[in-house]
Write a protein that holds these residues in place. Structure first.
Motif, PDB file in Angstrom:
ATOM      1  N   TYR A  82       0.819  -1.208   0.000  1.00 11.98           N
ATOM      2  CA  TYR A  82       0.000   0.000   0.000  1.00 11.98           C
ATOM      3  C   TYR A  82       0.856   1.263   0.000  1.00 11.98           C
ATOM      4  O   TYR A  82       1.914   1.313   0.622  1.00 11.98           O
ATOM      5  N   THR A  83       0.362   2.278  -0.655  1.00  9.86           N
ATOM      6  CA  THR A  83       0.821   3.642  -0.440  1.00  9.86           C
ATOM      7  C   THR A  83      -0.115   4.253   0.597  1.00  9.86           C
ATOM      8  O   THR A  83      -1.337   4.154   0.460  1.00  9.86           O
ATOM      9  N   VAL A  84       0.476   4.854   1.626  1.00  5.23           N
ATOM     10  CA  VAL A  84      -0.321   5.471   2.691  1.00  5.23           C
ATOM     11  C   VAL A  84       0.026   6.949   2.738  1.00  5.23           C
ATOM     12  O   VAL A  84       1.203   7.324   2.672  1.00  5.23           O
ATOM     13  N   ALA A  85      -0.985   7.759   2.828  1.00  2.00           N
ATOM     14  CA  ALA A  85      -0.782   9.205   2.801  1.00  2.00           C
ATOM     15  C   ALA A  85      -1.552   9.880   3.918  1.00  2.00           C
ATOM     16  O   ALA A  85      -2.524   9.341   4.455  1.00  2.00           O
ATOM     17  N   TRP A  86      -1.100  11.081   4.235  1.00  2.00           N
ATOM     18  CA  TRP A  86      -1.830  11.977   5.132  1.00  2.00           C
ATOM     19  C   TRP A  86      -2.296  13.183   4.318  1.00  2.00           C
ATOM     20  O   TRP A  86      -1.525  13.748   3.542  1.00  2.00           O
ATOM     21  N   PHE A  87      -3.542  13.540   4.539  1.00  2.00           N
ATOM     22  CA  PHE A  87      -4.122  14.749   3.984  1.00  2.00           C
ATOM     23  C   PHE A  87      -4.668  15.565   5.144  1.00  2.00           C
ATOM     24  O   PHE A  87      -4.878  15.055   6.237  1.00  2.00           O
ATOM     25  N   ARG A  88      -4.917  16.829   4.899  1.00  2.00           N
ATOM     26  CA  ARG A  88      -5.534  17.664   5.927  1.00  2.00           C
ATOM     27  C   ARG A  88      -6.553  18.583   5.282  1.00  2.00           C
ATOM     28  O   ARG A  88      -6.466  18.898   4.088  1.00  2.00           O
ATOM     29  N   GLN A  89      -7.495  19.006   6.104  1.00  2.00           N
ATOM     30  CA  GLN A  89      -8.571  19.852   5.594  1.00  2.00           C
ATOM     31  C   GLN A  89      -9.025  20.815   6.659  1.00  2.00           C
ATOM     32  O   GLN A  89      -9.201  20.446   7.816  1.00  2.00           O
ATOM     33  N   THR A  90      -9.226  22.060   6.252  1.00  2.00           N
ATOM     34  CA  THR A  90      -9.812  23.078   7.118  1.00  2.00           C
ATOM     35  C   THR A  90     -11.163  23.467   6.534  1.00  2.00           C
ATOM     36  O   THR A  90     -11.402  23.294   5.332  1.00  2.00           O
ATOM     37  N   PRO A  91     -12.063  24.007   7.361  1.00  2.00           N
ATOM     38  CA  PRO A  91     -13.410  24.344   6.888  1.00  2.00           C
ATOM     39  C   PRO A  91     -13.386  25.273   5.673  1.00  2.00           C
ATOM     40  O   PRO A  91     -12.660  26.276   5.659  1.00  2.00           O
ATOM     41  N   GLY A  92     -14.141  24.920   4.674  1.00  2.00           N
ATOM     42  CA  GLY A  92     -14.259  25.750   3.493  1.00  2.00           C
ATOM     43  C   GLY A  92     -13.153  25.576   2.474  1.00  2.00           C
ATOM     44  O   GLY A  92     -13.164  26.236   1.425  1.00  2.00           O
ATOM     45  N   LYS A  93     -12.197  24.696   2.772  1.00  2.00           N
ATOM     46  CA  LYS A  93     -11.085  24.492   1.854  1.00  2.00           C
ATOM     47  C   LYS A  93     -11.044  23.048   1.382  1.00  2.00           C
ATOM     48  O   LYS A  93     -11.580  22.149   2.021  1.00  2.00           O
ATOM     49  N   GLU A  94     -10.396  22.834   0.271  1.00  2.00           N
ATOM     50  CA  GLU A  94     -10.238  21.488  -0.252  1.00  2.00           C
ATOM     51  C   GLU A  94      -9.209  20.722   0.576  1.00  2.00           C
ATOM     52  O   GLU A  94      -8.352  21.310   1.232  1.00  2.00           O
ATOM     53  N   ARG A  95      -9.336  19.403   0.521  1.00  2.00           N
ATOM     54  CA  ARG A  95      -8.383  18.566   1.215  1.00  2.00           C
ATOM     55  C   ARG A  95      -7.003  18.738   0.590  1.00  2.00           C
ATOM     56  O   ARG A  95      -6.866  18.775  -0.636  1.00  2.00           O
ATOM     57  N   GLU A  96      -6.003  18.845   1.442  1.00  2.00           N
ATOM     58  CA  GLU A  96      -4.639  19.157   1.006  1.00  2.00           C
ATOM     59  C   GLU A  96      -3.711  17.986   1.321  1.00  2.00           C
ATOM     60  O   GLU A  96      -3.723  17.445   2.433  1.00  2.00           O
ATOM     61  N   PHE A  97      -2.905  17.629   0.358  1.00  2.00           N
ATOM     62  CA  PHE A  97      -1.918  16.575   0.553  1.00  2.00           C
ATOM     63  C   PHE A  97      -0.839  17.044   1.530  1.00  2.00           C
ATOM     64  O   PHE A  97      -0.366  18.193   1.452  1.00  2.00           O
ATOM     65  N   ALA A 156      -4.985   7.944   4.442  1.00  2.00           N
ATOM     66  CA  ALA A 156      -5.598   7.276   3.306  1.00  2.00           C
ATOM     67  C   ALA A 156      -4.638   6.235   2.765  1.00  2.00           C
ATOM     68  O   ALA A 156      -3.419   6.366   2.925  1.00  2.00           O
ATOM     69  N   ALA A 157      -5.177   5.233   2.118  1.00  2.00           N
ATOM     70  CA  ALA A 157      -4.329   4.156   1.614  1.00  2.00           C
ATOM     71  C   ALA A 157      -4.897   3.588   0.323  1.00  2.00           C
ATOM     72  O   ALA A 157      -6.107   3.619   0.083  1.00  2.00           O
ATOM     73  N   SER A 158      -3.999   3.078  -0.475  1.00  2.00           N
ATOM     74  CA  SER A 158      -4.418   2.411  -1.694  1.00  2.00           C
ATOM     75  C   SER A 158      -3.262   1.582  -2.224  1.00  2.00           C
ATOM     76  O   SER A 158      -2.097   1.881  -1.966  1.00  2.00           O
ATOM     77  N   THR A 159      -3.581   0.556  -2.973  1.00  2.00           N
ATOM     78  CA  THR A 159      -2.548  -0.274  -3.584  1.00  2.00           C
ATOM     79  C   THR A 159      -2.264   0.153  -5.016  1.00  2.00           C
ATOM     80  O   THR A 159      -1.339  -0.355  -5.640  1.00  2.00           O
ATOM     81  N   THR A 160      -3.047   1.085  -5.542  1.00  2.00           N
ATOM     82  CA  THR A 160      -2.966   1.385  -6.975  1.00  2.00           C
ATOM     83  C   THR A 160      -2.542   2.814  -7.263  1.00  2.00           C
ATOM     84  O   THR A 160      -2.877   3.364  -8.308  1.00  2.00           O
ATOM     85  N   VAL A 161      -1.814   3.429  -6.327  1.00  2.00           N
ATOM     86  CA  VAL A 161      -1.417   4.823  -6.529  1.00  2.00           C
ATOM     87  C   VAL A 161      -0.120   4.875  -7.324  1.00  2.00           C
ATOM     88  O   VAL A 161       0.910   4.388  -6.873  1.00  2.00           O
ATOM     89  N   ILE A 162      -0.170   5.480  -8.482  1.00  2.00           N
ATOM     90  CA  ILE A 162       1.058   5.664  -9.242  1.00  2.00           C
ATOM     91  C   ILE A 162       1.742   6.937  -8.760  1.00  2.00           C
ATOM     92  O   ILE A 162       1.101   7.812  -8.163  1.00  2.00           O
ATOM     93  N   LEU A 163       3.028   7.048  -9.027  1.00  2.00           N
ATOM     94  CA  LEU A 163       3.821   8.141  -8.469  1.00  2.00           C
ATOM     95  C   LEU A 163       3.237   9.506  -8.814  1.00  2.00           C
ATOM     96  O   LEU A 163       3.181  10.401  -7.970  1.00  2.00           O
ATOM     97  N   SER A 164       2.756   9.661 -10.018  1.00  2.00           N
ATOM     98  CA  SER A 164       2.244  10.961 -10.449  1.00  2.00           C
ATOM     99  C   SER A 164       0.923  11.322  -9.770  1.00  2.00           C
ATOM    100  O   SER A 164       0.475  12.464  -9.869  1.00  2.00           O
TER     101      SER A 164
END
Length: 124
Positions: free
Chosen positions: A31-46, A95-103
């Motif tokens: 798996y590729t595992v990532a952290w994202f964050r989000q504040t009210p009114g804004k899009e989720r940010e990597f 978040a996690a997924s097995t199918t995340v390509i580098l780009s």
């Protein structure tokens, strides 16, 4: 796979916090595992990601301050947050997924599984 994010809280600017993302149902192997964050009114940010092969990718705002790592024995991915700033205040999601390509590592729509989020508040 089910993800459980934890470790959020209130911290003063300049302090540290460690977030955890624990997997259940299956391991993080492959798996590729990532952290994202989000504040009210804004899009989720990597924030950061660790790929199946251990390669890590950090966003520019956190580079040099945050470190993502993985403990395979505990089936957990961590986000060590040092030198936090008020602008780091957000709900943090793993978040996690097995199918995340580098780009696509920085795209939230590349991830199939999400944790419930943990609030991080940085006081100035």
């Amino acid at each position: 796979v089910q993800l459980q994010a934890s470790g959020g809280g209130l911290v003063q600017a300049g302090g540290s916090l460690r977030l955890s993302c624990a997997a259940s149902g299956r391991t993080f192997v492959g798996y590729t595992v990532a952290w994202f964050r989000q504040t009210p009114g804004k899009e989720r940010e990597f924030v950061s990601a660790i790929r199946w092969n251990g390669v890590t990718i950090d966003s520019d705002p956190v580079k040099g301050r945050f470190t993502i790592s993985r403990n395979s024995a505990k089936n957990t991915v961590y986000l060590q947050m040092n030198g936090v700033k008020p602008e780091d205040t957000a709900v943090y999601y793993c978040a996690a997924s097995t199918t995340v390509i580098l780009s696509s590592v920085r795209r939230d729509d590349a991830y199939a599984y999400w944790g419930q989020g943990t609030q991080v508040t940085v006081s100035s």
